[in-house]
Design a protein around this motif. Structure first.
Motif, short mmCIF file in Angstrom:
data_model
loop_
_atom_site.label_atom_id
_atom_site.label_comp_id
_atom_site.label_asym_id
_atom_site.label_seq_id
_atom_site.Cartn_x
_atom_site.Cartn_y
_atom_site.Cartn_z
N VAL A 1 34.72 55.46 -13.26
CA VAL A 1 35.91 54.59 -13.29
C VAL A 1 37.03 55.38 -13.98
CG1 VAL A 1 36.82 52.37 -14.08
CG2 VAL A 1 34.41 52.57 -13.48
N GLY B 1 31.12 50.17 -22.76
CA GLY B 1 31.93 50.35 -23.96
C GLY B 1 32.19 51.80 -24.35
N CYS C 1 33.79 58.05 -19.00
CA CYS C 1 33.17 56.97 -18.23
C CYS C 1 31.99 57.47 -17.39
CB CYS C 1 34.19 56.29 -17.31
SG CYS C 1 33.40 55.01 -16.31
N PRO C 2 30.81 56.89 -17.59
CA PRO C 2 29.63 57.37 -16.87
C PRO C 2 29.57 56.88 -15.42
CG PRO C 2 29.02 55.52 -18.25
CD PRO C 2 30.48 55.78 -18.51
N LYS C 3 30.49 56.02 -15.02
CA LYS C 3 30.44 55.46 -13.67
C LYS C 3 31.64 55.89 -12.81
CE LYS C 3 27.42 53.21 -12.77
NZ LYS C 3 26.04 53.64 -12.39
N CYS D 1 34.21 53.86 -23.09
CA CYS D 1 35.66 54.15 -23.09
C CYS D 1 36.33 53.62 -24.35
CB CYS D 1 36.32 53.59 -21.83
SG CYS D 1 35.94 51.88 -21.48
N ASN E 1 30.39 47.86 -18.16
CA ASN E 1 30.65 47.28 -19.49
C ASN E 1 29.85 47.95 -20.61
OD1 ASN E 1 31.98 45.58 -17.78
ND2 ASN E 1 30.62 43.83 -18.10
S1 SF4 Z 1 31.64 51.85 -17.20
FE1 SF4 Z 1 33.42 53.13 -17.66
S2 SF4 Z 1 35.16 51.71 -17.65
FE2 SF4 Z 1 33.28 50.46 -17.81
S3 SF4 Z 1 32.98 50.14 -20.04
FE3 SF4 Z 1 31.76 51.96 -19.43
S4 SF4 Z 1 33.17 53.70 -19.85
FE4 SF4 Z 1 34.44 51.85 -19.80
#
Ligand code: SF4
Ligand code: FES
Lengths: 245, 129
Positions: free
Chosen positions: A219, A153, A215-217, A155, A151
């Protein structure tokens, strides 16, 4: 501590500034210095008035998102060494209102995450006597990467559709719908289809694809949204043949 | 009293020029403009066919004019670029499995190219038969 990096930061102090202004700092760094470390140096040594958010400093709390040379990054996961020889320009996360300096107001994003029923919904309550729920690796693979979202943000800051019109539900929230709809333990898909089907749902996406890049994870919200479009189209056809509705 | 005064940054009309990723996206989507024009051109051809031979010949003359040929080549190149980008993205819109294993992305991309080659070959066969 040999190298010096020039860091320009977009400052905004609501009580004095009409609009944001750039301010530069010279920050010493070495191989290990993250942008978050550099901000800490500025705050401790150069300018205590600077505001920014952070907590875990290990890419897990999702607090430290900001624009680094125009790209959404986690401050704790981006390192000055990768910008050596250049200049660093830091700005609050794009597409969100600036609250102060590098702090944005994320309430719209959080409200969206909450609105899509991001929890496992069961029709029949289960008791401990039912034992544990098993999933095959294939069943888990359907949703696992989408459950890695922190979460942050980033993205949303990468999504021009959200920037142009923040009614769009946006990448992370749509990926989260996909995450729960594709979990074999969940039975709430019918309740969530309306969030997918609406104009501000998956159809607000034009497949720019930048959300998945930033996205750093790891996803892949863009994939979740395209699969959501397939689901939404199927749902539309099924509704057409449902009698009495 | 609250000192809050959140500042909203406006997105300017040239937002897509600031970032090469967005520029490439707009180029990809821009192909729809030339494709729409190209479709109108074909529909005009169909219409002229219903208007008799001289009308159709005028249309044939129109589409073999150098400027129209340049436009057609541009449409072809732009459409091919769009196809390339779409094929690259296609695996994201597919969740295909073989038993317990996900179908590799490269298979999906290659299948798209194979389908394109198949359709093009079929078109050429129909044309020259
Ligand atoms: S972890 Fe990835 S999908 Fe989740 S809010 Fe951050 S950028 Fe978006
Ligand atoms: S400080 Fe927690 S994600 Fe960066």
């Amino acid at each position: 501590m040999a190298e010096i990096m020039k860091m320009s930061i977009l400052r905004y102090r609501p009580e004095t500034d009409e609009k944001p202004v750039w301010q530069s700092y010279d920050v010493p760094y070495n191989h290990e210095t993250s942008i978050l470390d550099a901000l800490g140096y500025i705050k401790d040594e150069l300018d205590p008035t600077l505001s920014y958010r952070w907590s875990c400093r290990m890419a897990i709390c999702g607090s430290c998102g900001m624009m680094v040379n125009g790209q959404p990054k986690l401050g704790c996961k981006a390192f000055l060494r990768d910008y050596a020889g250049g200049e660093l320009k830091l700005e609050a996360l794009a597409n969100f209102p600036i609250e102060r300096d590098l702090v944005v107001d994320m309430s719209d994003f959080i409200a969206k995450l909450e609105s899509i029923k991001p929890y496992i919904i069961t029709q029949e309550p289960r008791s401990l006597d039912d034992g544990c729920t098993t999933q095959t690796p294939k069943q888990m693979e359907q949703y696992k990467q989408f459950s890695m979202c922190i979460n942050c943000g980033l993205c949303y800051a990468a999504c021009p559709q959200y920037g142009l019109d923040n009614k769009f539900t946006g990448p992370a929230a749509l990926a989260l719908i996909h995450r729960y709809n594709n979990d074999t333990r969940d039975q709430g898909k019918a309740e969530r289809m309306k969030f997918i089907n609406e104009e501000a749902g998956v159809w607000g996406c034009t497949f720019v694809g930048n959300c998945s890049v930033v996205c750093p994870k790891g996803v892949d919200p863009a994939a979740a949204i395209q699969l959501g479009k397939v689901e939404s189209a199927k749902d539309y056809v099924i509704q057409m043949f449902k009698p009495g509705e | 009293m609250s000192k809050r005064k959140p500042y909203t940054r406006e997105m300017k009309a040239d937002w897509w020029r600031k970032d090469s990723f967005f520029t490439m996206y707009i180029i990809r989507e821009g192909s729809s403009l030339v494709i729409a024009l190209y479709c109108f051109m074909l529909i005009a051809g169909l219409f002229s066919l219903t208007q008799g031979q001289s009308s159709f010949e005028t249309w044939l003359g129109f589409i073999s004019h150098p400027i129209t040929i340049v436009f057609q080549v541009l449409t072809l190149v732009w459409t091919l670029y769009h196809s390339y980008t779409w094929f690259q993205l296609a695996p994201k819109a597919a969740n295909l499995w073989m038993g317990e294993k996900r179908v590799p992305d490269s298979w999906i991309v290659n299948a798209m190219y194979a389908a394109l080659a198949g359709c093009s070959a079929l078109g050429l066969i129909i044309l020259f038969l």
